[in-house]
Motif scaffolding. Structure first.
Motif, short mmCIF file in Angstrom:
data_model
loop_
_atom_site.label_atom_id
_atom_site.label_comp_id
_atom_site.label_asym_id
_atom_site.label_seq_id
_atom_site.Cartn_x
_atom_site.Cartn_y
_atom_site.Cartn_z
N ARG A 29 -3.07 65.76 3.77
CA ARG A 29 -3.11 64.77 2.69
C ARG A 29 -3.84 65.31 1.47
N LYS A 32 -1.66 68.79 0.02
CA LYS A 32 -0.41 68.58 -0.73
C LYS A 32 -0.67 68.28 -2.20
N GLU A 33 -1.92 68.00 -2.56
CA GLU A 33 -2.27 67.76 -3.96
C GLU A 33 -2.59 69.06 -4.70
N LEU A 73 2.51 64.14 4.67
CA LEU A 73 3.10 64.90 3.57
C LEU A 73 4.10 64.08 2.75
N ALA A 74 4.38 62.85 3.18
CA ALA A 74 5.38 62.03 2.51
C ALA A 74 4.92 61.61 1.12
N ASP A 75 5.87 61.55 0.21
CA ASP A 75 5.62 61.07 -1.16
C ASP A 75 6.37 59.76 -1.31
N THR A 76 5.82 58.71 -0.74
CA THR A 76 6.52 57.43 -0.71
C THR A 76 5.50 56.29 -0.80
N GLU A 77 6.00 55.06 -0.83
CA GLU A 77 5.14 53.90 -1.00
C GLU A 77 4.20 53.72 0.19
N LYS A 81 4.59 54.25 4.52
CA LYS A 81 3.71 55.06 5.36
C LYS A 81 3.11 54.20 6.47
N ALA A 126 10.74 62.04 1.23
CA ALA A 126 10.35 62.95 0.14
C ALA A 126 9.10 63.76 0.51
N VAL A 127 9.16 64.39 1.68
CA VAL A 127 8.04 65.19 2.16
C VAL A 127 7.81 66.39 1.25
N ARG A 128 6.54 66.64 0.92
CA ARG A 128 6.18 67.78 0.09
C ARG A 128 5.95 68.99 0.99
#
Length: 334
Positions: A29, A32-33, A73-77, A81, A126-128
């Motif tokens: 978490r 990924k940033e 790693l998800a980029d979602t709401e 999650k 939308a996993v990073r």
């Protein structure tokens, strides 16, 4: 450095992270940033809970650790999650199952291939980066205890109440996922942990070909040591003991860097963890220095209401900074 690649300091780094469980998810978490491309290679040795039931009933790989990593790693709401991690508490056949596990099971049933299912769900969320199982074979984790007894099953090992001598896989020649090997070959750095030493990290290294490929690479190899000991698995282990266990299993001292927490744990948290048999991992610097490693010893934990974790952002920034420094030094010697 990875063959044929010399990234500049401002370029995106390709980082392979190896492990499983909650610890790895917490790190991801934060990671990924950063300006990195992540490939997470995840254990498939789980045999308990929802994962164990799906593994047995659907003849599929256990989805739990994979699900945790995908969610991290998800980029979602936030609601999505939360849905991925939702566990049913009642319902005939549903109680104990996790929604994310069931989604992976459904995609596996549709596609007929677990890796394809993982990639499909990663795309939806939308996993990073990429999430890969270390093997596509059904793997059983076993442990030989110091008294000579053998405990079978990842979920049973911490419950045995005995000190672990070694863990091993059945079959011992389990084949690795070729994409996992390719990711290791192409990586600019390899991270191990944090996570359960014997049941999340080592099962990946024991898959035939995984560690051999790691050793063929001359990139930095970093181990992020756990903050707390794990009851039934690493009781009374210091940071040195964690590293030594890794070395003893693979037969070679392969790490370049170890990251260890030095922050004191407040008394209230000590009491909560002690009630479960867990204690802070001691950063015994004198012993660590014997291993000829770069040692990063910093305060790096954060606190929730009932638990403590690695401070994902701080650890990630620290690790990436160290990696870029190492890469810069390597490039300066070329």
């Amino acid at each position: 450095m990875a063959v044929g690649r010399t990234p500049l300091l401002e370029e995106e780094l390709k980082i392979v992270v190896i492990g499983g469980g909650t610890g790895l998810s917490v790190l991801l978490r934060g990671l990924k940033e950063e300006n990195v491309h992540i490939t997470a290679i995840v254990t498939v040795a789980d045999d308990g809970g929802s994962s164990g039931r799906l593994r047995q009933e659907m003849d599929m790989l256990p989805p739990g650790d994979i699900r945790n990593v995908i969610t991290a790693l998800a980029d979602t709401e936030p609601l999505m999650k939360k849905l991925m991690q939702y566990r049913f508490t009642n319902g005939t056949g549903l109680a104990g199952h996790n929604v994310g596990n069931l989604l992976l099971a459904a995609l596996y049933d549709i596609t007929g291939d677990f890796v394809t299912a993982v990639k499909a769900l990663s795309g939806v969320l939308a996993v990073r980066g990429e999430v890969l199982p270390s093997s596509t074979q059904s793997i059983l984790l076993k442990a030989e205890m110091e008294d000579g007894t053998i405990v079978t099953g990842e979920s049973q090992i911490p419950l045995a109440g005995k000190r672990i001598k070694r863990v091993f896989l059945e079959p011992e020649d389990a084949r690795p996922l070729i994409e996992a090997l390719d990711a290791i070959k192409d990586a600019d750095a390899i991270l191990l942990g944090p996570g359960s030493l014997y049941t999340s990290i080592l099962p990946n290294l024991l898959v035939k070909g995984i560690f051999e490929t790691i050793m063929e690479s001359d990139v930095p190899k970093v181990y992020i040591c756990n903050v707390m000991t794990q009851p039934g698995e690493t009781d009374n282990y210091t940071a040195y003991d964690h590293v030594r266990a890794l070395y003893d299993h693979v037969g070679v001292e392969f790490l370049t860097t170890v990251v260890v927490n030095t922050q004191e744990v407040p008394e209230a948290f000590l009491a909560k963890y002690a009630a479960k048999g867990a204690y802070p991992v001691v950063c015994n610097m004198d012993k660590l220095k014997e291993l000829d490693l770069t040692i990063v010893a910093e305060p790096m934990i954060t606190f929730g209401e009932m638990y403590l974790r690695h401070d994902a952002r701080k650890v990630s920034k620290e690790v990436v900074t160290i990696l870029r420094q190492i890469i810069s030094q390597q490039e300066g010697k070329r």
